[in-house]
Design a protein around this motif. Structure first.
Motif, PDB file in Angstrom:
ATOM      1  N   ARG A  55      37.829   6.856  14.635  1.00  0.00           N
ATOM      2  CA  ARG A  55      38.314   7.205  13.299  1.00  0.00           C
ATOM      3  C   ARG A  55      39.426   6.228  12.939  1.00  0.00           C
ATOM      4  O   ARG A  55      40.174   5.776  13.803  1.00  0.00           O
ATOM      5  CB  ARG A  55      38.867   8.632  13.276  1.00  0.00           C
ATOM      6  N   SER A  68      42.297   8.162   5.214  1.00  0.00           N
ATOM      7  CA  SER A  68      41.398   7.901   6.330  1.00  0.00           C
ATOM      8  C   SER A  68      40.179   7.153   5.810  1.00  0.00           C
ATOM      9  O   SER A  68      39.650   7.488   4.742  1.00  0.00           O
ATOM     10  CB  SER A  68      40.959   9.209   6.998  1.00  0.00           C
ATOM     11  N   ASP A  70      36.885   7.111   6.052  1.00  0.00           N
ATOM     12  CA  ASP A  70      35.851   7.955   6.633  1.00  0.00           C
ATOM     13  C   ASP A  70      34.465   7.770   6.038  1.00  0.00           C
ATOM     14  O   ASP A  70      33.522   8.446   6.438  1.00  0.00           O
ATOM     15  CB  ASP A  70      36.263   9.434   6.524  1.00  0.00           C
TER      16      ASP A  70
END
Length: 241
Positions: A55, A68, A70
C-alpha cells in the motif's frame, strides 16, 4: 487576451520510506504518466517489497497524510503529488509475517505445494507478469543492483561523509562499512554519525557489522551518501548550560 495555460512538469521527485522506518531510500524521480500499478513495480525495485501486497501512503514535507494511492489503474499525475513529498510503503504481506503469533502453530507449505496454489502471491505475479516474472523488470533490477554495487564499492570504510535522507537534516559522520546486510535487499553503507542520531551500535539482529557507541550507527543506501572533506565538529554533549 489569450488563454492562460498552466504547464506542469512531466515528472515528480518524491522521498521514499517504508514501514521499517530505520531504513531510508532517499529521493527518486517518477514520470506522471505511469499507472499506480507501474509505480508499485518501480518501488519494488527500490524497496524490495512486493508490488502485489504493498500500500502507498503520501505525506507532505511536514509529515501530514495527504492520501493513499489505492487505484492501481489511475495515473500518478491524477493524484496531488508535489516535489519533496514522501511515499510511505506498507507491505501488508511482510507485516503479517512479522506478527508475533506466540504459541499458535504455524501453517507451512512446501515449495511444491505452494506453487500449486491459485490464490498465492506468486501465482498473482506470474499471471500478471509482475515483479521478477516480468523480463523488463528483471533486467532493470539487475542493472540497478550492478549500479548500486559499484557505487557502494566506491565508498570505502574510514572516509568522512555527509548523509542526506528523507525527512531529516543532513548528518556528518564516518563510513564504517560497505556491503550487504542480512535480511535487507541490495547494498548498504554503515555510518557512525558525529552525534547520537542513529539507530544502533553497528549490530543489527545480533550480527555486528562495525562498532560504535549506541545510537551513533545507521545503515543507509549508497545513493544517500556523499564522501569528501567533512571535518568532524566538536560536539560537547556533556556541557552544562
Amino acid at each position: 487576451m489569450g488563454d492562460i495555460q498552466v504547464l506542469t512538469s512531466d515528472f515528480v521527485n518524491l522521498q521514499i520510506s517504508t514501514s521499517k522506518n530505520d531504513i531510508s531510500f532517499g529521493e527518486r524521480r517518477f514520470p506522471k504518466d505511469i499507472t499506480i500499478s507501474e509505480l508499485k513495480a518501480k518501488l519494488e525495485l527500490v524497496t524490495g517489497g512486493s508490488c502485489a501486497t504493498m500500500r502507498i501512503e503520501t505525506y507532505t514535507k511536514d509529515n501530514k497524510l495527504v492520501t493513499s494511492l489505492d487505484d492501481n489503474s489511475a495515473l500518478v499525475g491524477s493524484y496531488p503529488l508535489e516535489d519533496g513529498m514522501r511515499l510511505h510503503i506498507v507491505d501488508d504481506f511482510q507485516l503479517r509475517n512479522e506478527l508475533d503469533s506466540g504459541n499458535v502453530p504455524k501453517f507451512e507449505l512446501t515449495e511444491e505445494e505452494y506453487s500449486k496454489r491459485n490464490d498465492s502471491v506468486k501465482m498473482f505475479l506470474m499471471k500478471n507478469k509482475m515483479g521478477k516474472y516480468n523480463e523488463e523488470y528483471a533486467e532493470k533490477k539487475k542493472q540497478m543492483e550492478q549500479e548500486e554495487k559499484k557505487l557502494a564499492e566506491s565508498i570505502e570504510a574510514g572516509l568522512r561523509c555527509k548523509v542526506s535522507v528523507a525527512n531529516a537534516p543532513s548528518r556528518l559522520g564516518t563510513v564504517m562499512y560497505s556491503g550487504t546486510v542480512e535480511g535487507l535487499q541490495g547494498y548498504w553503507i554503515g555510518v557512525k554519525y558525529d552525534e547520537p542520531l542513529g539507530k544502533h551500535n553497528g549490530t543489527v539482529k545480533g550480527k555486528t557489522y562495525f562498532e560504535c557507541p549506541d545510537k551513533y550507527g545507521a545503515f543507509v543506501k549508497p545513493q544517500c551518501v556523499s564522501v569528501g572533506d567533512f571535518p568532524e565538529e566538536d560536539y560537547d554533549l556533556n556541557e552544562e548550560l
